[in-house]
Motif scaffolding. Sequence first.
Motif, short mmCIF file in Angstrom:
data_model
loop_
_atom_site.label_atom_id
_atom_site.label_comp_id
_atom_site.label_asym_id
_atom_site.label_seq_id
_atom_site.Cartn_x
_atom_site.Cartn_y
_atom_site.Cartn_z
N TRP A 157 -113.23 98.16 7.00
CA TRP A 157 -112.28 99.27 7.23
C TRP A 157 -110.99 98.73 7.83
O TRP A 157 -109.89 99.08 7.39
CB TRP A 157 -112.89 100.33 8.14
CG TRP A 157 -113.83 101.26 7.45
CD1 TRP A 157 -115.19 101.14 7.36
CD2 TRP A 157 -113.50 102.45 6.73
NE1 TRP A 157 -115.71 102.18 6.64
CE2 TRP A 157 -114.69 103.01 6.24
CE3 TRP A 157 -112.30 103.09 6.46
CZ2 TRP A 157 -114.73 104.18 5.50
CZ3 TRP A 157 -112.34 104.28 5.72
CH2 TRP A 157 -113.54 104.80 5.24
N ALA A 158 -111.12 97.88 8.85
CA ALA A 158 -109.95 97.40 9.58
C ALA A 158 -109.05 96.51 8.73
O ALA A 158 -107.84 96.49 8.92
CB ALA A 158 -110.38 96.66 10.84
N THR A 159 -109.63 95.77 7.80
CA THR A 159 -108.80 94.90 6.96
C THR A 159 -108.15 95.65 5.81
O THR A 159 -107.23 95.13 5.19
CB THR A 159 -109.62 93.71 6.39
OG1 THR A 159 -110.72 94.21 5.65
CG2 THR A 159 -110.09 92.79 7.50
N ASN A 160 -108.60 96.87 5.56
CA ASN A 160 -108.02 97.65 4.46
C ASN A 160 -107.12 98.79 4.93
O ASN A 160 -106.44 99.41 4.11
CB ASN A 160 -109.14 98.20 3.57
CG ASN A 160 -109.72 97.11 2.71
OD1 ASN A 160 -109.12 96.70 1.73
ND2 ASN A 160 -110.88 96.60 3.11
N PHE A 161 -107.14 99.09 6.22
CA PHE A 161 -106.31 100.16 6.77
C PHE A 161 -105.68 99.69 8.08
O PHE A 161 -106.32 98.96 8.84
CB PHE A 161 -107.15 101.41 7.06
CG PHE A 161 -107.70 102.07 5.83
CD1 PHE A 161 -106.94 102.99 5.11
CD2 PHE A 161 -108.98 101.77 5.38
CE1 PHE A 161 -107.46 103.59 3.97
CE2 PHE A 161 -109.50 102.37 4.25
CZ PHE A 161 -108.73 103.29 3.53
N THR A 162 -104.47 100.14 8.32
CA THR A 162 -103.84 99.84 9.60
C THR A 162 -104.54 100.65 10.69
O THR A 162 -105.25 101.62 10.39
CB THR A 162 -102.35 100.20 9.61
OG1 THR A 162 -102.23 101.63 9.49
CG2 THR A 162 -101.59 99.51 8.49
N GLU A 163 -104.31 100.28 11.92
CA GLU A 163 -104.89 101.02 13.03
C GLU A 163 -104.42 102.48 13.00
O GLU A 163 -105.22 103.40 13.20
CB GLU A 163 -104.51 100.36 14.35
CG GLU A 163 -105.15 101.01 15.55
CD GLU A 163 -104.87 100.26 16.84
OE1 GLU A 163 -105.15 100.85 17.90
OE2 GLU A 163 -104.40 99.11 16.81
N GLU A 164 -103.15 102.69 12.73
CA GLU A 164 -102.61 104.05 12.67
C GLU A 164 -103.27 104.86 11.54
O GLU A 164 -103.57 106.04 11.72
CB GLU A 164 -101.08 104.02 12.48
CG GLU A 164 -100.33 103.43 13.66
CD GLU A 164 -100.44 101.91 13.80
OE1 GLU A 164 -100.69 101.21 12.78
OE2 GLU A 164 -100.33 101.42 14.94
N GLU A 165 -103.46 104.21 10.39
CA GLU A 165 -104.13 104.90 9.27
C GLU A 165 -105.56 105.28 9.64
O GLU A 165 -106.02 106.38 9.32
CB GLU A 165 -104.12 104.01 8.02
CG GLU A 165 -102.76 103.84 7.41
CD GLU A 165 -102.72 102.77 6.31
OE1 GLU A 165 -101.85 102.89 5.44
OE2 GLU A 165 -103.55 101.83 6.34
N LEU A 166 -106.24 104.39 10.32
CA LEU A 166 -107.62 104.66 10.73
C LEU A 166 -107.67 105.82 11.72
O LEU A 166 -108.56 106.67 11.63
CB LEU A 166 -108.26 103.41 11.33
CG LEU A 166 -108.56 102.29 10.33
CD1 LEU A 166 -108.87 101.00 11.05
CD2 LEU A 166 -109.69 102.70 9.39
#
Length: 155
Positions: free
Chosen positions: A90-99
Amino acid sequence: MTATALFAGASVAQDAISESHMEAAKRVAEVTKVLEPFDEILPILAEQTRTAFIQAEPTRAEEIIEVVQEVALQLAPTRGELNTLVYQAWATNFTEEELIGLAEFYQTDLGQKLTKTLPRVTQLSVGAAREWQDKTSTEMVTIVQQELQKRTQAQ
């Protein structure tokens, strides 16, 4: 060798991901319940192992059942490794803000509905794709046979 490369890549990826980014990924994984299907992996592996050993040595069935249960319990704590790999995905495919945004969305009524219905929609979609594939395959074979017959007759 591929698994080693995958885990090595995951290790490098984890180094580049901040703790807060991983926490955001963990939150999304929790609210989307993406880890739930993996809860059955260890029990299934234990059952398969138990069955294989009992088939090979049926006279030791009780002992095998006991040992497999002990080993499964020993391996249970390693489940955290799988969770970490999922969080990294999840973290490598989405930015922290997106998550953070995804976690907020999945906590809404619509997000909860999506979480509950997505497996069923996916199952229906895969079934529809298989049905279409079978129908199209049959149609393609029929049309190719007809076309080849036409060409044979034209010669």
